[in-house]
Every structure is written in structure tokens, then in C-alpha cells.
Write a protein that holds these residues in place. Structure first.
Motif, PDB file in Angstrom:
ATOM      1  N   SER A 197       0.299  -1.998  -4.991  1.00 54.24           N
ATOM      2  CA  SER A 197      -0.711  -2.461  -4.036  1.00 54.24           C
ATOM      3  C   SER A 197      -1.498  -3.581  -4.707  1.00 54.24           C
ATOM      4  CB  SER A 197      -1.646  -1.309  -3.667  1.00 54.24           C
ATOM      5  OG  SER A 197      -2.843  -1.831  -3.117  1.00 54.24           O
ATOM      6  N   THR A 198      -1.692  -4.684  -4.025  1.00 57.38           N
ATOM      7  CA  THR A 198      -2.478  -5.781  -4.621  1.00 57.38           C
ATOM      8  C   THR A 198      -3.918  -5.322  -4.875  1.00 57.38           C
ATOM      9  OG1 THR A 198      -2.914  -6.638  -2.387  1.00 57.38           O
ATOM     10  CG2 THR A 198      -1.107  -7.670  -3.612  1.00 57.38           C
ATOM     11  N   GLN A 202       4.815  -4.962  -0.999  1.00 59.38           N
ATOM     12  CA  GLN A 202       4.108  -3.904  -1.733  1.00 59.38           C
ATOM     13  C   GLN A 202       4.875  -2.600  -1.540  1.00 59.38           C
ATOM     14  OE1 GLN A 202      -0.548  -4.669  -1.454  1.00 59.38           O
ATOM     15  NE2 GLN A 202       0.285  -4.382   0.563  1.00 59.38           N
ATOM     16  N   GLY A 257       1.438  -0.112  -0.099  1.00 58.29           N
ATOM     17  CA  GLY A 257       0.298  -0.808   0.506  1.00 58.29           C
ATOM     18  C   GLY A 257      -0.657   0.204   1.136  1.00 58.29           C
ATOM     19  N   ARG A 258      -1.946  -0.054   0.953  1.00 57.28           N
ATOM     20  CA  ARG A 258      -2.960   0.896   1.448  1.00 57.28           C
ATOM     21  C   ARG A 258      -3.695   0.337   2.652  1.00 57.28           C
ATOM     22  NH1 ARG A 258      -4.759   1.646  -3.809  1.00 57.28           N
ATOM     23  NH2 ARG A 258      -6.730   0.554  -3.534  1.00 57.28           N
ATOM     24  N   GLY A 259      -3.838   1.179   3.664  1.00 56.19           N
ATOM     25  CA  GLY A 259      -4.694   0.820   4.791  1.00 56.19           C
ATOM     26  C   GLY A 259      -6.004   1.580   4.663  1.00 56.19           C
ATOM     27  N   ARG A 260      -6.839   1.458   5.669  1.00 56.26           N
ATOM     28  CA  ARG A 260      -8.110   2.178   5.633  1.00 56.26           C
ATOM     29  C   ARG A 260      -7.892   3.642   5.974  1.00 56.26           C
ATOM     30  NH1 ARG A 260     -12.345   0.489   8.740  1.00 56.26           N
ATOM     31  NH2 ARG A 260     -10.955   0.020  10.461  1.00 56.26           N
ATOM     32  N   TRP A 300      -0.039   1.041   4.474  1.00 54.51           N
ATOM     33  CA  TRP A 300       0.159  -0.265   5.115  1.00 54.51           C
ATOM     34  C   TRP A 300       1.564  -0.706   4.750  1.00 54.51           C
ATOM     35  CZ3 TRP A 300      -2.347  -2.855   8.785  1.00 54.51           C
ATOM     36  CH2 TRP A 300      -2.022  -4.194   9.004  1.00 54.51           C
ATOM     37  N   LYS A 357      -2.663  -5.695  17.097  1.00 58.29           N
ATOM     38  CA  LYS A 357      -3.150  -5.903  15.727  1.00 58.29           C
ATOM     39  C   LYS A 357      -2.200  -6.808  14.957  1.00 58.29           C
ATOM     40  CE  LYS A 357      -4.640  -3.252  11.675  1.00 58.29           C
ATOM     41  NZ  LYS A 357      -5.441  -2.097  11.277  1.00 58.29           N
ATOM     42  N   GLY A 397      -4.934  -6.557   9.168  1.00 63.96           N
ATOM     43  CA  GLY A 397      -5.826  -5.457   8.800  1.00 63.96           C
ATOM     44  C   GLY A 397      -6.528  -5.801   7.493  1.00 63.96           C
ATOM     45  N   ILE A 423      -6.321  -8.175   2.428  1.00 61.61           N
ATOM     46  CA  ILE A 423      -5.967  -8.671   3.766  1.00 61.61           C
ATOM     47  C   ILE A 423      -4.454  -8.568   3.936  1.00 61.61           C
ATOM     48  CG2 ILE A 423      -6.043 -10.652   5.348  1.00 61.61           C
ATOM     49  CD1 ILE A 423      -8.348 -11.760   3.572  1.00 61.61           C
TER      50      ILE A 423
HETATM   51  C1  BTN Z   1      -6.031  -1.486   7.653  1.00 64.70           C
HETATM   52  O1  BTN Z   1      -5.949  -2.071   8.740  1.00 64.70           O
HETATM   53  O2  BTN Z   1      -5.997  -0.246   7.594  1.00 64.70           O
HETATM   54  C2  BTN Z   1      -6.185  -2.301   6.403  1.00 64.70           C
HETATM   55  C3  BTN Z   1      -4.876  -2.825   5.863  1.00 64.70           C
HETATM   56  C4  BTN Z   1      -5.029  -3.647   4.600  1.00 64.70           C
HETATM   57  C5  BTN Z   1      -3.707  -4.052   3.997  1.00 64.70           C
HETATM   58  C6  BTN Z   1      -3.879  -4.994   2.839  1.00 64.70           C
HETATM   59  S1  BTN Z   1      -2.372  -5.749   2.354  1.00 64.70           S
HETATM   60  C7  BTN Z   1      -3.118  -6.390   0.921  1.00 64.70           C
HETATM   61  C8  BTN Z   1      -4.002  -5.309   0.371  1.00 64.70           C
HETATM   62  N1  BTN Z   1      -3.252  -4.384  -0.464  1.00 64.70           N
HETATM   63  C9  BTN Z   1      -3.203  -3.160   0.051  1.00 64.70           C
HETATM   64  O3  BTN Z   1      -2.631  -2.190  -0.476  1.00 64.70           O
HETATM   65  N2  BTN Z   1      -3.870  -3.112   1.217  1.00 64.70           N
HETATM   66  C10 BTN Z   1      -4.439  -4.405   1.554  1.00 64.70           C
END
Ligand code: BTN
Length: 231
Positions: free
Chosen positions: A13-14, A35, A38-41, A46, A102, A105, A119
């Protein structure tokens, strides 16, 4: 002010990679072509295949930290407008909608004295996180592919002056109101504790969402998820 972009091919994840750069106290961007985690909220994933933009901005803001997610959303919108897109909305606090779906995110996390603003933007990809029932990408919306690196540079170019303005306290906050989805409409704000119903009243000077409930009381929200009750 972001002056440097550090590029990776693949990271978990960045957001986590950005943490490794914190000691330098230098504002920069970390991007990756894909990634693995990747993590979302709210603990969501993600999905991050090649074709999307994944970038984390490592920031050391002095003031107005709460406003950074909305600022990032505004930068995404301004960049997309320069690429000919319209029908852009911010679903408070920080989703960017294109054609009511969407497309981007944003997640902002505090780490030590930094804010890491991640982002994700769907560009040439056409598969999305399973939990996103209404999602789109620039390719789907425009019927053409885009240069991800050009989009990234352009995005940073839009973010920097807004961020400078925010830090010098001179930003015209109300500009963001033009893009907020659902002003005057019935919504629910979902927080980890409960769900609040009301109509969107305004965004205040801290960029908090102001909700008017049935009794006419105005409540402020700095975080939460917004659900529209009518489309
Ligand atoms: C969301 O809508 O839940 C937020 C998503 C955010 C994704 C971005 S991608 C770059 C950065 N690295 C991650 O792991 N997540 C954020």
C-alpha cells in the motif's frame, strides 16, 4: 508543497510506503503502478490492479488538517475538468463521483507529525472493489485510455497551489460547495457510532459538513460516510 514523486511498480500500500519517508520531513508523493493490499476507508480493501492511479501524499500541514481530504477531492476534480470531464461531484467527505459513479476514493491518515493522504483514481481499469456497486473509470466514461503519469503530474500541479492557499489560510473554501453533492437534500451520515439523518445545510470554515436534523438543529461532522436518501 509536493516537489518530488517517488515511483514504485508494486507495493503493498502506498500509504505504508509513505511512512518510511517520514523522517526526512519532506513533503512528497509516493505512487505505484499497482498495490497488493490497497486500503480503503473503514477497513475496506481498495482493489488496485494496473491501470489505476495509486498515490499517497506525505504532508506536514501546520493548520487546517481536517480540510485535506476535501482539498484532495477538489484537486482531483480540477485535474479532471482540465481533461474535459464534467458531471463531477464530491460525495462528502471525500469520494469523487463522475456521472454519479465513484471514480476516486481518498483516505487521509495521521502518522506521527504527518498526514498521509492517499488517492485512488480509476483511470484505464474497468474492474473495481467488489463493495463498490456504482463505480466507473475515465476510460469507461470517455471511451479512450489515458496516460497515468501525465494524470499524476497534473494532479500534483492542481493540489500544490490549493494546499499552499490552505496553509496560508487564504483559500476560498466555498469553492468546494459548488461540487458538493446533495446540498439541501436528505441524507444520512453514517459514523462508527450511529446514523444521523437530515438535510445538507452547508460546509463550514473548517470544511465540516453541516447537517440540519428534523428538529432544525445543525450538527457538524468531520468524518463519516454520506448516503443519499433519494436520487
Ligand atoms: C476509499 O474510498 O475508501 C478510499 C480509497 C483510497 C485508495 C488509495 S490508493 C492510494 C492509497 N494507498 C492505499 O492503500 N489506499 C489509498
Amino acid at each position: 508543497m509536493i516537489k518530488q514523486i517517488v515511483r514504485f511498480k508494486e507495493v503493498a500500500s502506498t500509504q505504508d510506503t509513505a511512512r518510511r519517508f517520514i523522517e526526512q520531513e519532506n513533503e512528497l508523493a509516493i505512487s505505484s503502478l499497482r498495490q497488493k493490499r490497497g486500503r480503503g476507508r473503514h477497513g475496506r480493501d481498495w482493489f488496485s490492479p494496473s491501470g489505476g492511479l495509486y498515490v499517497s501524499l506525505l504532508l506536514f500541514p501546520k493548520i487546517r488538517v481536517n480540510s485535506i481530504p476535501l482539498l484532495a477531492a477538489l484537486a482531483v476534480i480540477k485535474m479532471l475538468e482540465d481533461h474535459g470531464f464534467s458531471q463531477l461531484l464530491i460525495q462528502w467527505p471525500n469520494d469523487v463521483l463522475l456521472d454519479r459513479k465513484k471514480v476516486s476514493g481518498i483516505i487521509c491518515e495521521r502518522f506521527k507529525n504527518a498526514v498521509i493522504c492517499g488517492i485512488g483514481l480509476n483511470i484505464n481499469n474497468s474492474r473495481f472493489s467488489k463493495k463498490l456497486d456504482k463505480a466507473t473509470s475515465l476510460r469507461i466514461a470517455a471511451g479512450e485510455t489515458f496516460d497515468i503519469d501525465e494524470i499524476l503530474n497534473h494532479l500534483i500541479g492542481k493540489f500544490n497551489p490549493l494546499y499552499e492557499e490552505l496553509q496560508s489560510d487564504g483559500i476560498k473554501i466555498k469553492e468546494v460547495l459548488n461540487y458538493i453533492d446533495g446540498i439541501g437534500e436528505s441524507i444520512e451520515v453514517v459514523t462508527s457510532k450511529r446514523i444521523f439523518k437530515g438535510t445538507v445545510y452547508d460546509i463550514d470554515d473548517d470544511w465540516a459538513l453541516m447537517l440540519r436534523d428534523e428538529s432544525g438543529m445543525i450538527k457538524k461532522f468531520y468524518y463519516g460516510d454520506v448516503r443519499r436518501l433519494r436520487w
